[in-house]
Design a protein around this motif. Structure first.
Motif, mmCIF file in Angstrom:
data_model
loop_
_atom_site.group_PDB
_atom_site.id
_atom_site.type_symbol
_atom_site.label_atom_id
_atom_site.label_comp_id
_atom_site.label_asym_id
_atom_site.label_seq_id
_atom_site.Cartn_x
_atom_site.Cartn_y
_atom_site.Cartn_z
ATOM 1 N N ILE A 41 -20.745 46.355 147.328
ATOM 2 C CA ILE A 41 -21.072 46.876 146.284
ATOM 3 C C ILE A 41 -22.561 46.333 145.957
ATOM 4 C CG2 ILE A 41 -20.717 46.459 143.934
ATOM 5 C CD1 ILE A 41 -17.695 46.607 144.219
ATOM 6 N N ARG A 42 -22.659 44.955 146.229
ATOM 7 C CA ARG A 42 -24.155 44.466 146.026
ATOM 8 C C ARG A 42 -25.009 45.276 146.844
ATOM 9 N NH1 ARG A 42 -27.716 42.330 148.286
ATOM 10 N NH2 ARG A 42 -26.621 42.202 150.043
ATOM 11 N N ALA A 43 -24.770 45.478 148.128
ATOM 12 C CA ALA A 43 -25.550 46.320 148.781
ATOM 13 C C ALA A 43 -26.088 47.684 148.721
ATOM 14 C CB ALA A 43 -25.210 46.270 150.304
ATOM 15 N N ALA A 44 -25.121 48.258 148.114
ATOM 16 C CA ALA A 44 -25.124 49.682 147.530
ATOM 17 C C ALA A 44 -26.125 49.831 146.441
ATOM 18 C CB ALA A 44 -23.665 50.293 146.980
ATOM 19 N N LEU A 45 -25.726 48.940 145.313
ATOM 20 C CA LEU A 45 -26.696 48.645 144.316
ATOM 21 C C LEU A 45 -28.068 48.372 144.678
ATOM 22 C CD1 LEU A 45 -24.210 46.463 141.964
ATOM 23 C CD2 LEU A 45 -24.854 48.933 141.593
ATOM 24 N N ALA A 46 -28.326 47.377 145.611
ATOM 25 C CA ALA A 46 -29.696 47.201 146.042
ATOM 26 C C ALA A 46 -30.264 48.394 146.819
ATOM 27 C CB ALA A 46 -29.711 45.983 147.042
#
Length: 325
Positions: A192-197
């Motif tokens: 999730i963090r990677a997708a947002l970034a």
């Protein structure tokens, strides 16, 4: 959802100067927010969006990239839709726009997924596809056991295309159907963090990750805060909360703290992640874990007694919210 609104507000401000990325984002946004309609026998392109700012940005992109002047309409949303909606419509030259964006193929057939050139494009283009899809139909839930980044899809083919784009970005995503609606879901916290970034929501990614880590620590503290001597060797996480009480105890007692109790407290603070058994080995001379535990308990009890007498908050007041539940 406040988190979703924050992410979208940040993504709306993202401006990728590359023409291919702008086209990828706009095409995905149109595909996931409504797509094609037939109005008075003519093909119309319509995007139904959840904010006026996003609608105006979409209209501006259509004018700058394709030279069309869309119609902006305020649509009264239902309770299920979550409030007012804003439609961006292109009726004149709608079919031409649909072909240019790849929503229609050269034979005037509807493309149910996404144009192949987008899902096999460069990393910035793939990120733009996800940005457009999330702006159109994405949600982000709070960190926790049910945390998820989801995008509602107009078709299973569109969902699979989005999953493929995610995998090329290094993000683990899955397609599934919920109550008859195809969705693409990202559940792993790091994913999730990677997708947002990757989409460009860097601030939202950092904030989400910070909340996640804080909740994970609190969850660990809640599981271990009532530990006894039999499970002290597994108390590394609970030590985070214990350190807060020790720091408060030393502050309350000041110069009145007995030397041997102060040494035990300083030992706890110097080795925050160590078990009580490990703390005993760090002591000079070495102590058993029971001796370390006993001294820390007496330190906290003495501080709490003094705090009660002085009418000030005790050591429990320093424990993070939720740690004492």
């Amino acid at each position: 959802m406040p988190l979703t609104a924050d992410v979208k507000a940040e993504l709306i401000a993202v401006r990728d100067p590359r023409p291919t990325a702008r086209v990828a984002e706009l095409t995905a946004l149109l595909r996931f927010s409504g797509g094609l309609h037939s109005i008075a026998g003519r093909v119309a392109v319509e995007a139904e969006l959840d904010s006026d700012a996003l609608a105006r940005r979409t209209a501006r992109e259509l004018m700058e990239l394709y030279g069309v002047r869309p119609e902006l309409v305020h649509v009264q949303g239902s309770m299920a839709a979550g409030g007012p909606r804003y439609a961006v419509r292109v009726i004149e030259a709608g079919e031409t726009l649909a072909r240019q964006t790849g929503l229609l193929d050269p034979r005037r057939r509807v493309v149910r997924g996404l144009p192949n050139r987008l899902t096999t494009g460069s990393r910035p283009d793939l990120a733009a596809v996800w940005r457009g899809a999330f702006l159109a139909a994405g949600t982000l839930t709070d960190p926790g056991r049910s945390a998820a980044l989801e995008v509602s899809c107009p078709s299973s083919e569109a969902g699979m295309a989005l999953v493929g784009a995610a995998h090329r970005l290094g993000v683990a995503a899955k397609a599934r159907e919920v109550r008859g609606i195809p969705r693409v879901v990202v559940r792993d916290a790091e994913a999730i963090r990677a997708a947002l970034a990757a989409m460009g929501a860097v601030r939202a990614a950092a904030a989400w990750d910070q909340v996640r880590q804080r909740r994970e620590v609190r969850a660990g503290v809640n599981r271990l805060v009532n530990f006894d001597d039999a499970n002290l060797r597994r108390s590394a996480q609970a030590a985070v909360a214990a350190c807060a009480r020790v720091e408060r105890a030393l502050e309350i007692l000041g110069e009145d703290v007995p030397v041997h109790l102060e040494e035990a407290g300083r030992l706890r603070l110097a080795h925050r992640d160590a078990s009580l058994d490990e703390l005993g080995h760090h002591a000079d001379p070495p102590l058993t874990k029971d001796a370390v535990a006993g001294r820390i308990r007496r330190l906290l009890a003495m501080a709490d007694k003094k705090a009660e007498a002085d009418g000030i908050p005790g050591t429990e007041s320093a424990v993070p919210a939720g740690a004492a539940d």
